[in-house]
Design a protein around this motif. Structure first.
Motif, mmCIF file in Angstrom:
data_model
loop_
_atom_site.group_PDB
_atom_site.id
_atom_site.type_symbol
_atom_site.label_atom_id
_atom_site.label_comp_id
_atom_site.label_asym_id
_atom_site.label_seq_id
_atom_site.Cartn_x
_atom_site.Cartn_y
_atom_site.Cartn_z
ATOM 1 N N GLY A 1 0.791 -1.315 0.087
ATOM 2 C CA GLY A 1 0.071 -0.070 -0.088
ATOM 3 C C GLY A 1 0.778 1.451 -0.027
ATOM 4 O O GLY A 1 2.121 1.168 -0.329
ATOM 5 N N ARG A 2 0.135 2.321 0.299
ATOM 6 C CA ARG A 2 1.002 3.619 0.159
ATOM 7 C C ARG A 2 0.620 4.716 1.590
ATOM 8 O O ARG A 2 -0.616 4.555 2.048
ATOM 9 C CB ARG A 2 0.370 4.526 -1.014
ATOM 10 N N LEU A 3 1.640 4.588 2.357
ATOM 11 C CA LEU A 3 1.454 5.216 3.566
ATOM 12 C C LEU A 3 1.865 6.974 3.519
ATOM 13 O O LEU A 3 2.535 7.317 2.402
ATOM 14 C CB LEU A 3 2.457 4.958 4.710
ATOM 15 N N PRO A 4 1.401 7.800 4.318
ATOM 16 C CA PRO A 4 1.603 9.282 4.281
ATOM 17 C C PRO A 4 2.871 9.508 4.344
ATOM 18 O O PRO A 4 3.658 10.478 3.758
ATOM 19 C CB PRO A 4 0.775 9.764 5.264
ATOM 20 N N ARG A 5 3.759 9.028 5.323
ATOM 21 C CA ARG A 5 5.240 9.061 5.520
ATOM 22 C C ARG A 5 6.165 7.708 5.558
ATOM 23 O O ARG A 5 5.658 6.788 6.295
ATOM 24 C CB ARG A 5 5.276 9.823 6.981
ATOM 25 N N ARG A 6 7.090 8.013 5.154
ATOM 26 C CA ARG A 6 8.106 6.892 4.949
ATOM 27 C C ARG A 6 8.459 6.325 6.476
ATOM 28 O O ARG A 6 8.713 5.042 6.435
ATOM 29 C CB ARG A 6 9.468 7.300 4.370
ATOM 30 N N SER A 7 8.433 7.340 7.369
ATOM 31 C CA SER A 7 8.785 6.674 8.787
ATOM 32 C C SER A 7 7.896 5.961 9.626
ATOM 33 O O SER A 7 8.100 5.268 10.317
ATOM 34 C CB SER A 7 8.886 7.876 9.775
ATOM 35 N N LEU A 8 6.722 5.512 8.863
ATOM 36 C CA LEU A 8 5.626 4.711 9.367
ATOM 37 C C LEU A 8 6.026 3.301 8.922
ATOM 38 O O LEU A 8 5.253 2.517 9.293
ATOM 39 C CB LEU A 8 4.120 5.407 8.798
ATOM 40 N N ILE A 9 6.673 3.188 8.013
ATOM 41 C CA ILE A 9 7.001 1.768 7.408
ATOM 42 C C ILE A 9 7.486 0.751 8.369
ATOM 43 O O ILE A 9 7.151 -0.235 8.714
ATOM 44 C CB ILE A 9 7.969 1.781 6.130
ATOM 45 N N PRO A 10 8.598 1.180 9.174
ATOM 46 C CA PRO A 10 9.015 0.252 10.276
ATOM 47 C C PRO A 10 8.100 -0.080 11.475
ATOM 48 O O PRO A 10 7.956 -0.985 12.033
ATOM 49 C CB PRO A 10 10.342 0.868 10.734
ATOM 50 N N ILE A 11 7.205 0.856 11.596
ATOM 51 C CA ILE A 11 6.033 0.848 12.737
ATOM 52 C C ILE A 11 5.014 -0.330 12.178
ATOM 53 O O ILE A 11 4.733 -1.064 12.989
ATOM 54 C CB ILE A 11 5.427 2.244 13.010
ATOM 55 N N ALA A 12 4.811 -0.109 10.931
ATOM 56 C CA ALA A 12 3.752 -1.223 10.334
ATOM 57 C C ALA A 12 4.505 -2.502 10.504
ATOM 58 O O ALA A 12 3.702 -3.379 10.762
ATOM 59 C CB ALA A 12 3.556 -0.771 8.810
ATOM 60 N N GLU A 13 5.733 -2.742 10.075
ATOM 61 C CA GLU A 13 6.504 -3.870 10.004
ATOM 62 C C GLU A 13 6.303 -4.467 11.339
ATOM 63 O O GLU A 13 5.948 -5.780 11.953
ATOM 64 C CB GLU A 13 7.688 -3.591 9.756
ATOM 65 N N GLN A 14 6.727 -3.757 12.498
ATOM 66 C CA GLN A 14 6.683 -4.009 14.118
ATOM 67 C C GLN A 14 5.217 -4.518 14.466
ATOM 68 O O GLN A 14 5.089 -5.565 14.984
ATOM 69 C CB GLN A 14 7.347 -3.107 14.863
#
Length: 71
Positions: free
Chosen positions: A22-35
């Protein structure tokens, strides 16, 4: 799709392997989504193909105690 638009991530799971796309608003959210995915009981691996609208990872902050030769 607009360059700044985002989509809700899709999260299919097969035999404990989660794929997040998908597409998130900010790149910094990617590791949070993974965790968050890894924290789910039964998940053994997380693969992601997430995109982002804004890269907020390079904010240019300097650690206050960093050595700088020009000081």
């Amino acid at each position: 799709m607009n360059e700044n638009s985002t989509t809700a991530p899709t999260v299919p799971r097969a035999e404990g392997v989660v794929t997040v796309a998908g597409r998130l608003p900010r790149r910094s959210l990617i590791p949070i989504a993974e965790q968050l995915c890894r924290a789910v009981d039964g998940v053994v691996a997380v693969h992601q193909t997430l995109d982002w609208a804004e890269d907020d990872t390079d904010v240019g902050l300097e650690h206050p105690h960093a050595y700088r030769a020009d000081r």
